[in-house]
Design an enzyme around this catalytic site. Sequence first.
Site, PDB file in Angstrom:
ATOM      1  N   TYR A 208      -5.239  -4.832  12.327  1.00  0.00           N
ATOM      2  CA  TYR A 208      -4.938  -4.866  13.766  1.00  0.00           C
ATOM      3  C   TYR A 208      -3.891  -3.836  14.191  1.00  0.00           C
ATOM      4  O   TYR A 208      -3.517  -3.797  15.362  1.00  0.00           O
ATOM      5  CB  TYR A 208      -4.375  -6.235  14.174  1.00  0.00           C
ATOM      6  CG  TYR A 208      -5.192  -7.424  13.758  1.00  0.00           C
ATOM      7  CD1 TYR A 208      -6.526  -7.556  14.151  1.00  0.00           C
ATOM      8  CD2 TYR A 208      -4.633  -8.441  12.999  1.00  0.00           C
ATOM      9  CE1 TYR A 208      -7.268  -8.660  13.778  1.00  0.00           C
ATOM     10  CE2 TYR A 208      -5.372  -9.551  12.628  1.00  0.00           C
ATOM     11  CZ  TYR A 208      -6.692  -9.651  13.013  1.00  0.00           C
ATOM     12  OH  TYR A 208      -7.424 -10.741  12.652  1.00  0.00           O
TER      13      TYR A 208
ATOM     14  N   CYS B 243      -4.627   1.193  -3.562  1.00  0.00           N
ATOM     15  CA  CYS B 243      -5.180   2.557  -3.546  1.00  0.00           C
ATOM     16  C   CYS B 243      -5.845   2.904  -2.218  1.00  0.00           C
ATOM     17  O   CYS B 243      -7.039   3.211  -2.180  1.00  0.00           O
ATOM     18  CB  CYS B 243      -6.154   2.721  -4.705  1.00  0.00           C
ATOM     19  SG  CYS B 243      -5.366   2.441  -6.281  1.00  0.00           S
TER      20      CYS B 243
END
Length: 427
Positions: free
Chosen positions: A326, A351
């Site tokens: 968000y 990652c």
Amino acid sequence: MTDSPTSPAVDLSLYPDGTSLDAAGRLLVGGCAVADVAEKYGTPAYLVDEGALRRTARSYTDAFASRHPDSLVLFASKSFPSASVIGVVSEEGCGVDAAAAGELAMALAAGADPARIVFHGNAKTDDDLLSALTAAVRYVVVDNLDDVERIARLAQEPVPVLLRVSPSLDAKTHTAMMTGHDASKFGIPSDQVADVIRRIRRESMLDLRGLHAHVGSQLLDLDQFEAAVRAVAAFERFGVYDLGGGLGVRYTSADAAPSVEDYADRLVTAVHRHLGADVELMVEPGRSMVARNGITAYRVVTVKRGVRTHVAVDGGMGDNLEVSLYGQAFQPSVVDRSGPAEIVDLVGRHCESGDELAHGVEVVSPRVGDLVTVPVTGAYCYTMSNNYNAALRPPVVFCRDGESRLAVRRETFEDLVRRECLLPGAD
Ligand SMILES: Cc1ncc(COP(=O)(O)O)c(C=O)c1O
């Protein structure tokens, strides 16, 4: 790089009510030194101030009961689906909004009374519905015509249901948190509501008692709640209304959010004006129940200074997806020591370049091993914790009156490996 000689202060107003600093300047949550909790349970860890959570739950139930006696505050368990958390808010008088069989199982494990559970889901399977019918929850919320068909086929006796309608409102929030517009996957679009009501009434196993509406999450403007009540009042009238959750919270010092009292005032006034004073009223707060009552504690693993200063901690998007999902802003602090200020990007250990916890925030110039706290992580962080990079989901530690206790233990590598069925040597 170092932007100011002054040590940035921790904004205690973002932390659970009652958070303080001890004489040595150490951060205390629920009376417990966060440093001690971090030492005892490791990091990353979710800390919940149990006393503050109890006070929030009680203030919610009191705010509604005092304005509308026939009211029930349902904790939206999706915001923190732990039986320990559900148990605490239940003890303070809240019912539970459970979506699908998993949250229902958590609520029942917590000892929640099925007569105070409302069952949700936009894609309920037969198994989901059977679990709700077996538990005899208060209401099943019908989201679509397939729910109608399934309940009619599975039920042995009439099931009290509410119909989730779309109030046709574009909530002023992040697009991913808008749920009450006609293009939403949730509920029945407003122009189909009358037909669906007729369809439900043709089924003897569905006992339609009322309507449900939820506009969206992290709403900071109370006008939106009143607009939703007006929109719901435009449909056929019923004796029961569940008006969902959605009240927003402060994530940073710059934010402002309405209080629970102001929200209850506006909502109940609107209900009395548009729906009547004699209806059964339910609300489903999630974020505003738990967000401020939880923090996450991390340790700094590495500091990389270049075009930007990246401070990487031992968690990240595995325990907080609110940022990457968000774009939620958080206000972390390097705690328990003073020092010059520095503007940094607090990043995680996963990652992904998008694995950030906060971008361009001012903290005490960080060093490896420092304790970092991120406040207002009580809502939807534990919910969306995951095993990216086979990371272990963090524990939940309750802090109260200076005592800490483990509510949910940290995952282990054995937990992860145990689910694998094709390991070498396994039969
Ligand atoms: C049906 C329903 N009720 C309640 C909630 C809780 O909302 P919030 O956490 O914003 O209070 C949600 C979350 O989106 C929801 O979908």
